[in-house]
Design an enzyme around this catalytic site. Structure first.
Site, PDB file in Angstrom:
ATOM      1  N   SER A  70      -5.092   1.384   7.334  1.00  9.77           N
ATOM      2  CA  SER A  70      -3.906   1.121   7.985  1.00  9.77           C
ATOM      3  C   SER A  70      -3.656   2.027   9.293  1.00  9.77           C
ATOM      4  CB  SER A  70      -2.555   1.382   7.263  1.00  9.77           C
ATOM      5  OG  SER A  70      -2.695   0.584   6.056  1.00  9.77           O
ATOM      6  N   ASN A 159      -9.465  -9.914   2.737  1.00  8.24           N
ATOM      7  CA  ASN A 159      -9.078  -9.294   1.775  1.00  8.24           C
ATOM      8  C   ASN A 159      -8.820 -10.397   0.491  1.00  8.24           C
ATOM      9  OD1 ASN A 159      -6.969  -9.035   3.880  1.00  8.24           O
ATOM     10  ND2 ASN A 159      -5.607  -8.651   2.550  1.00  8.24           N
ATOM     11  N   SER A 207     -11.674   2.030   4.439  1.00  3.45           N
ATOM     12  CA  SER A 207     -10.715   2.833   3.670  1.00  3.45           C
ATOM     13  C   SER A 207     -11.473   3.253   2.301  1.00  3.45           C
ATOM     14  CB  SER A 207      -9.426   2.027   3.332  1.00  3.45           C
ATOM     15  OG  SER A 207      -8.650   2.649   2.567  1.00  3.45           O
ATOM     16  N   THR A 245      -4.775  19.822   9.907  1.00  2.00           N
ATOM     17  CA  THR A 245      -6.110  20.208   8.836  1.00  2.00           C
ATOM     18  C   THR A 245      -6.686  19.455   8.192  1.00  2.00           C
ATOM     19  OG1 THR A 245      -4.734  22.316   8.918  1.00  2.00           O
ATOM     20  CG2 THR A 245      -6.292  22.361   7.093  1.00  2.00           C
ATOM     21  N   CYS A 335      -1.121  -6.579  -1.432  1.00  2.00           N
ATOM     22  CA  CYS A 335      -0.340  -5.925  -0.218  1.00  2.00           C
ATOM     23  C   CYS A 335       0.801  -7.136   0.000  1.00  2.00           C
ATOM     24  CB  CYS A 335      -1.330  -5.611   1.067  1.00  2.00           C
ATOM     25  SG  CYS A 335      -2.479  -4.929   0.807  1.00  2.00           S
TER      26      CYS A 335
END
Ligand code: PMP
Length: 395
Positions: A70, A159, A207, A245, A335
């Protein structure tokens, strides 16, 4: 329990977990630190980057870690407009974006956001199998003013139905028109052979949790020499493109999960293709003719994903009974579940809103066993019979 929802997410690989574990605890250094703990973390991060690059045919410096697909999708799509401010974009109406009509919401909603900023967005139609028309793309590009299309974003594999687009051919066409090409390859990476050297793509998103890596990790492939604005400014991490980081353990787990999936790809493909084919065969025997149709063309579908549209039976009702029988599956895509609206993908494929609500997606990965096919088919046939019997009683 049988997990038949791999397109939604997958289990973390044991190897990935073991490789990542030290970086959560003892080897906890910040990759930007100059002391030995920092250097060890930096080395692990760069080794992970190199392993990911090798797995998709990229160079290490072409990989940027993100929090998932995303984020990477939003990053590239919101880059359209060339860094102009919102006010400027609204005034001049910068360029155009060409997308497919069946993009994941993380792409489609970003495209809709661009529209609100006066960027033209064109959605390319797909055929009954969910494949984008290359001819429609050619017509669109030929009609656009040269340099007027700023980006094309077309997903690699869908998907909800698993349809695989002809990315190499689309990319070659976009190259001739000089249009940057982004593909959301979230469902493809780690599931089908993929080498960016042959793909003519400029940006590719993935992902980790879709290929047995951790949730909240992903990466963007950004071809060398292609300009992209940073998504986060700050400490200059990720070659100044995404400050913050780094998630060292996440990057290490992502890399080992991907490498493992790629190494096992041929074996997994045979197994998952056999499971999906067997489910269809068993249901054809168990259920009345015309009770369901399989969406898409097997030769152009992910091996482990099938979408079945049932006649006059709601997908959510079937999935609920499957769950009671110990089978985890999805309607359409996870989703968009929880909402009652039919998915835009199903509508783009030409299904009526009713038919669009009558689908079940079954998806498998390397953790599944060949014997899962019989159990899933039996549970689905049971669910179908139970619902249709209740419908008959009500008439
Ligand atoms: N694109 C596609 C095609 C997907 O299937 C998904 C996950 N369902 C995403 C993007 C979003 O991935 P993430 O949740 O990891 O950001």
């Amino acid at each position: 329990m049988i997990y038949a929802d791999a397109a939604s997410t997958t289990r973390l690989s044991q190897t990935a977990l073991e490789k990542a574990f030290p970086f959560l605890r003892d080897s906890f250094g910040n990759p930007s630190s100059r002391h030995s703990l920092g250097v060890a973390a930096k080395r692990a991060l760069e080794e992970a980057r190199a392993l990911i690059a090798e797995s998709i045919g990229a160079e290490p410096e072409e990989i940027v870690f993100t929090s998932g697909a995303s984020e990477a999708n939003a990053w590239i799509i919101s880059n359209v407009g060339g860094g102009k401010t919102d006010a400027e974009t609204r005034r001049v109406g910068v360029g155009r974006v060409v997308a497919s009509a069946i993009e994941h919401p993380s792409v489609r909603k970003m495209c809709e956001a661009l529209k609100r900023r006066n960027v033209g967005v064109e959605y390319l139609p797909v055929d009954r199998d969910g494949i984008v028309s290359v001819d429609a793309l050619k017509t669109t590009l030929a009609a656009a003013r040269k340099g007027n299309v700023n980006l094309s974003t077309i997903m690699f594999a869908n998907n909800e139905i698993g349809a695989i687009q002809p990315i190499e051919e689309i990319g070659a066409l976009l190259r001739t028109f000089d249009v940057p090409f982004h593909t959301d390859a979230t469902q493809a990476v780690g599931h089908i052979p993929l080498d960016v050297r042959n793909l003519n793509v400029d940006f590719l998103t993935a992902s980790a949790h879709k290929f047995n890596g951790p949730k909240g990790m992903g990466f963007l492939f950004c071809r060398r020499g292609v300009a992209v604005l940073p998504i986060l400014e700050g400490g200059g991490q990720e070659r100044g493109l995404r400050a913050g980081t780094e998630n060292v353990a996440g990057a290490v787990a992502t890399a080992y999960a991907l490498a493992e999936n790629v190494a096992n790809l041929a074996e997994t493909t045979v197994k998952t293709r056999r499971i999906t084919t067997e489910i269809v065969e068993r249901l054809q025997t168990a259920l009345p003719q015309g009770a369901f149709t399989v969406v898409g063309d097997e030769a152009r579908r992910l091996p482990g994903t099938i979408n079945l549209v049932f006649k006059d039976v709601r997908g959510d009702a079937l999935v609920q009974i499957l769950d009671l029988k110990g089978v985890c599956a999805s309607t359409g895509s996870a989703c968009s579940s929880g909402k009652t609206e039919p998915s835009p993908t199903a509508l783009a494929l030409g299904f009526s809103p009713e038919a669009a609500k009558s689908s079940v997606r079954l998806s498998f990965d390397r953790d599944n066993s060949p014997s899962d096919a019989a159990v899933v088919a039996e549970a689905l046939a049971f669910a179908y019979r139970k619902i249709t019997a209740a419908q008959r009683r009500q008439r």
